[in-house]
Design a protein around this motif. Structure first.
Motif, PDB file in Angstrom:
ATOM      1  N   ALA A 371       0.844  -1.202   0.000  1.00  0.00           N
ATOM      2  CA  ALA A 371       0.000   0.000   0.000  1.00  0.00           C
ATOM      3  C   ALA A 371       0.872   1.243   0.000  1.00  0.00           C
ATOM      4  CB  ALA A 371      -0.928   0.000   1.200  1.00  0.00           C
ATOM      5  N   GLY A 372       1.955   1.199  -0.776  1.00  0.00           N
ATOM      6  CA  GLY A 372       2.894   2.312  -0.756  1.00  0.00           C
ATOM      7  C   GLY A 372       2.289   3.596  -1.264  1.00  0.00           C
ATOM      8  N   VAL A 373       2.465   4.657  -0.520  1.00  0.00           N
ATOM      9  CA  VAL A 373       1.995   5.965  -0.955  1.00  0.00           C
ATOM     10  C   VAL A 373       2.995   6.586  -1.924  1.00  0.00           C
ATOM     11  CG1 VAL A 373       1.339   8.268  -0.179  1.00  0.00           C
ATOM     12  CG2 VAL A 373       0.735   6.278   1.210  1.00  0.00           C
ATOM     13  N   LEU A 374       4.273   6.318  -1.724  1.00  0.00           N
ATOM     14  CA  LEU A 374       5.318   6.859  -2.599  1.00  0.00           C
ATOM     15  C   LEU A 374       5.924   5.726  -3.422  1.00  0.00           C
ATOM     16  CD1 LEU A 374       7.194   9.215  -0.109  1.00  0.00           C
ATOM     17  CD2 LEU A 374       5.312   9.785  -1.657  1.00  0.00           C
ATOM     18  N   PRO A 375       6.305   6.021  -4.670  1.00  0.00           N
ATOM     19  CA  PRO A 375       6.972   4.994  -5.478  1.00  0.00           C
ATOM     20  C   PRO A 375       8.353   4.683  -4.923  1.00  0.00           C
ATOM     21  CG  PRO A 375       6.990   7.102  -6.612  1.00  0.00           C
ATOM     22  CD  PRO A 375       6.133   7.280  -5.397  1.00  0.00           C
ATOM     23  N   LEU A 376       8.842   3.497  -5.240  1.00  0.00           N
ATOM     24  CA  LEU A 376      10.135   3.044  -4.741  1.00  0.00           C
ATOM     25  C   LEU A 376      11.138   2.910  -5.878  1.00  0.00           C
ATOM     26  CD1 LEU A 376       8.834   0.223  -2.386  1.00  0.00           C
ATOM     27  CD2 LEU A 376       9.569   2.511  -1.719  1.00  0.00           C
ATOM     28  N   GLY A 377      12.381   3.234  -5.597  1.00  0.00           N
ATOM     29  CA  GLY A 377      13.435   3.022  -6.573  1.00  0.00           C
ATOM     30  C   GLY A 377      13.152   3.701  -7.903  1.00  0.00           C
ATOM     31  N   ASP A 378      13.157   2.902  -8.971  1.00  0.00           N
ATOM     32  CA  ASP A 378      12.909   3.423 -10.313  1.00  0.00           C
ATOM     33  C   ASP A 378      11.431   3.397 -10.684  1.00  0.00           C
ATOM     34  OD1 ASP A 378      15.612   3.860 -10.728  1.00  0.00           O
ATOM     35  OD2 ASP A 378      15.952   1.824 -11.489  1.00  0.00           O
ATOM     36  N   GLU A 379      10.595   3.001  -9.758  1.00  0.00           N
ATOM     37  CA  GLU A 379       9.153   2.949 -10.031  1.00  0.00           C
ATOM     38  C   GLU A 379       8.637   4.356 -10.329  1.00  0.00           C
ATOM     39  OE1 GLU A 379       5.095   1.308  -7.783  1.00  0.00           O
ATOM     40  OE2 GLU A 379       6.962   1.643  -6.659  1.00  0.00           O
ATOM     41  N   LYS A 380       7.765   4.441 -11.328  1.00  0.00           N
ATOM     42  CA  LYS A 380       7.185   5.738 -11.684  1.00  0.00           C
ATOM     43  C   LYS A 380       5.897   5.956 -10.894  1.00  0.00           C
ATOM     44  CE  LYS A 380       9.040   5.863 -16.383  1.00  0.00           C
ATOM     45  NZ  LYS A 380       9.985   6.939 -16.061  1.00  0.00           N
ATOM     46  N   PRO A 381       5.600   7.201 -10.550  1.00  0.00           N
ATOM     47  CA  PRO A 381       4.331   7.484  -9.854  1.00  0.00           C
ATOM     48  C   PRO A 381       3.145   7.055 -10.719  1.00  0.00           C
ATOM     49  CG  PRO A 381       5.800   9.386  -9.753  1.00  0.00           C
ATOM     50  CD  PRO A 381       6.413   8.426 -10.725  1.00  0.00           C
ATOM     51  N   SER A 382       2.205   6.394 -10.108  1.00  0.00           N
ATOM     52  CA  SER A 382       1.030   5.901 -10.825  1.00  0.00           C
ATOM     53  C   SER A 382      -0.223   6.596 -10.310  1.00  0.00           C
ATOM     54  CB  SER A 382       0.892   4.392 -10.638  1.00  0.00           C
ATOM     55  OG  SER A 382       0.546   4.097  -9.289  1.00  0.00           O
ATOM     56  N   ALA A 383      -1.339   6.304 -10.975  1.00  0.00           N
ATOM     57  CA  ALA A 383      -2.620   6.838 -10.504  1.00  0.00           C
ATOM     58  C   ALA A 383      -2.935   6.341  -9.105  1.00  0.00           C
ATOM     59  CB  ALA A 383      -3.731   6.438 -11.476  1.00  0.00           C
ATOM     60  N   THR A 384      -2.510   5.120  -8.798  1.00  0.00           N
ATOM     61  CA  THR A 384      -2.742   4.588  -7.451  1.00  0.00           C
ATOM     62  C   THR A 384      -1.955   5.374  -6.415  1.00  0.00           C
ATOM     63  OG1 THR A 384      -3.209   2.366  -8.259  1.00  0.00           O
ATOM     64  CG2 THR A 384      -2.500   2.559  -5.982  1.00  0.00           C
ATOM     65  N   HIS A 385      -0.701   5.714  -6.738  1.00  0.00           N
ATOM     66  CA  HIS A 385       0.085   6.522  -5.791  1.00  0.00           C
ATOM     67  C   HIS A 385      -0.612   7.859  -5.531  1.00  0.00           C
ATOM     68  CE1 HIS A 385       3.587   3.956  -7.265  1.00  0.00           C
ATOM     69  NE2 HIS A 385       3.571   3.763  -5.955  1.00  0.00           N
ATOM     70  N   ARG A 386      -1.109   8.482  -6.579  1.00  0.00           N
ATOM     71  CA  ARG A 386      -1.774   9.784  -6.417  1.00  0.00           C
ATOM     72  C   ARG A 386      -3.057   9.629  -5.594  1.00  0.00           C
ATOM     73  NH1 ARG A 386      -2.217  13.192 -11.796  1.00  0.00           N
ATOM     74  NH2 ARG A 386      -2.451  14.825 -10.224  1.00  0.00           N
ATOM     75  N   ALA A 387      -3.786   8.532  -5.813  1.00  0.00           N
ATOM     76  CA  ALA A 387      -5.021   8.315  -5.052  1.00  0.00           C
ATOM     77  C   ALA A 387      -4.712   8.031  -3.591  1.00  0.00           C
ATOM     78  CB  ALA A 387      -5.813   7.155  -5.660  1.00  0.00           C
ATOM     79  N   ARG A 388      -3.655   7.239  -3.331  1.00  0.00           N
ATOM     80  CA  ARG A 388      -3.281   6.962  -1.933  1.00  0.00           C
ATOM     81  C   ARG A 388      -2.781   8.223  -1.245  1.00  0.00           C
ATOM     82  NH1 ARG A 388      -0.120   1.409  -3.461  1.00  0.00           N
ATOM     83  NH2 ARG A 388      -1.939   0.013  -3.499  1.00  0.00           N
TER      84      ARG A 388
END
Length: 414
Positions: A371-388
């Protein structure tokens, strides 16, 4: 649609049914009916037993009253459907994604989420003895009643101690014995001077226990626990949770994205389109932060799940992400009803306990697996991150607004 708005919608449906001659009732002075989570056997987002309450006056069975109200409610904007269960309970399903609608509502209203606007025209006068806990209680009840659209006047037997006004931020409109009996707030006295705790801890110590319970003020009573920066201190947990909400927003800004209410869960995991900086340079890669180590081979640590304060390490057993999200959504949705109940019963302790529940729900949410609110490592921010992130900001909004009604500060950093 918030519970308060839904309650008004139910009342509007009742009035229209009466105007159309479908129900024979006198609704003059009728209050907005109560809506709450469906009980066992219920369904949908909310339920109300208003049909059972109206049946006798209408001269009809609860089921018949529910049959009249159901189609009128289903036709209201924002309602997807209405089901009747049991003897006549109306189970209401809201249109659209409940999580997105709720979070958007909280963020739009900000610190006024759960407040009643415009003023109802109701008037309240509170009288208290010259005692520090009674004066602080009255000050918080005034704030909560004002949030519910009521104009309030607070009087005291005698002029309050100037230190209470300066150090605790209380306000008394007038003092002296009232010529006529007035409703008196008379909690169990503090029994000791709380000023040594400081404004925030002192107010919490006086307001968190119910009015009929003894507050803990002196070191012998455990009053020092209100100052402790550890998990066992409810005030610390509430303020720490608020600071974490704000920290997540700052960290997201460092990563180049912000919040956007939306569906929560794996169905919203699309990466966001890249937005290069305005100077035309290569996309900015933020420098490593203390709470977010740089990427490395293998599973990346969950930075936002590691509390900045050592007193609040993640618990070993945490609910899965959907359950944690739902638990947080539930307490946020309950906030307007909690404020209404605290105002009705002149009980700030109800709000204080709700803030503790909200803080605990948020801390479980931001620490839940997957349930990560922030992306990790090289992961790009997603719509789920923005919603969380939007859900986290909504939690911070409720915590800050609730603390303000208790007269307690909500620090951005802790």
């Amino acid at each position: 649609m918030t519970p308060v708005e839904l309650s008004r919608t139910v009342l509007r449906a009742m009035r229209r049914a009466v105007d159309a001659g479908e129900l024979q009732l006198d609704l003059a002075g009728a209050r907005e009916p109560r809506v709450e989570r469906p009980g066992p056997g219920g369904c949908g987002d909310y339920a109300t037993g208003v049909a059972l309450q109206l049946a006798r006056a209408a001269g009809r069975s609860p089921r018949q009253v529910a049959d009249v109200l159901s189609p009128r409610l289903a036709a209201e904007p924002g309602i997807a459907g209405v089901d009747i269960t049991g003897p006549g309970f109306l189970n209401i399903t809201l249109a659209g994604a409940r999580s997105e609608t709720l979070v958007r509502e909280v963020l739009a209203r900000g610190g006024c989420y759960g407040h009643v606007h415009p003023d109802t025209g109701a008037l309240a006068q509170l009288h208290v003895p010259r005692e520090v806990r009674a004066v602080v209680l009255a000050d918080s009840v005034r704030r909560i009643l004002r949030s519910q659209g009521t104009l309030v006047r607070v009087t005291c037997d005698e002029a309050p101690d100037p230190a209470w006004v300066d150090a605790l931020g209380v306000r008394i409109d007038a003092y002296g014995r009232p010529p006529e009996p007035l409703p008196v707030l008379r909690p169990v006295p503090a029994g000791a001077d709380p000023l040594a705790l400081g404004r925030d801890a002192a107010r919490w110590a006086l307001l968190h226990p119910a009015a009929h319970d003894h507050p803990r003020i002196t070191p012998e009573q455990g009053g020092d626990a209100h100052l402790a920066q550890r998990e066992s201190n409810p005030l610390f947990r509430v303020r720490y949770a608020h600071a974490r909400c704000r920290a997540l927003s700052r960290n997201a800004a460092d990563l180049g994205f912000d919040s956007a209410p939306g569906p929560l869960g794996s169905d919203a995991s699309r990466p966001l389109p890249e937005q290069p900086p305005g100077d035309g340079s290569a996309p900015h890669e933020p420098a490593p932060r203390a709470d977010r180590p740089p990427a490395h081979p293998g599973p990346a640590p969950r930075a936002e799940n590691t509390p900045a304060h050592p007193a609040l390490a993640p618990t070993p057993s945490l609910p899965p992400a959907p359950a944690a999200e739902q638990a947080l959504l539930d307490v946020l949705a309950d906030h307007p009803a909690v404020l209404a109940g605290a105002a009705r019963h002149h009980a700030p302790d109800r709000l204080a306990r709700h803030l503790v529940t909200t803080a605990d729900a948020f801390l479980s949410f931001q620490s839940a697996p997957d349930a990560g609110v922030l992306p990790l490592g090289d992961e790009k921010p997603s719509a789920t991150h923005r919603a969380r992130l939007a859900l986290a900001e909504a939690a911070g909004t409720v915590l800050a607004g609730g603390l303000s009604l208790l007269g307690i500060g909500a620090p951005e950093f802790l």
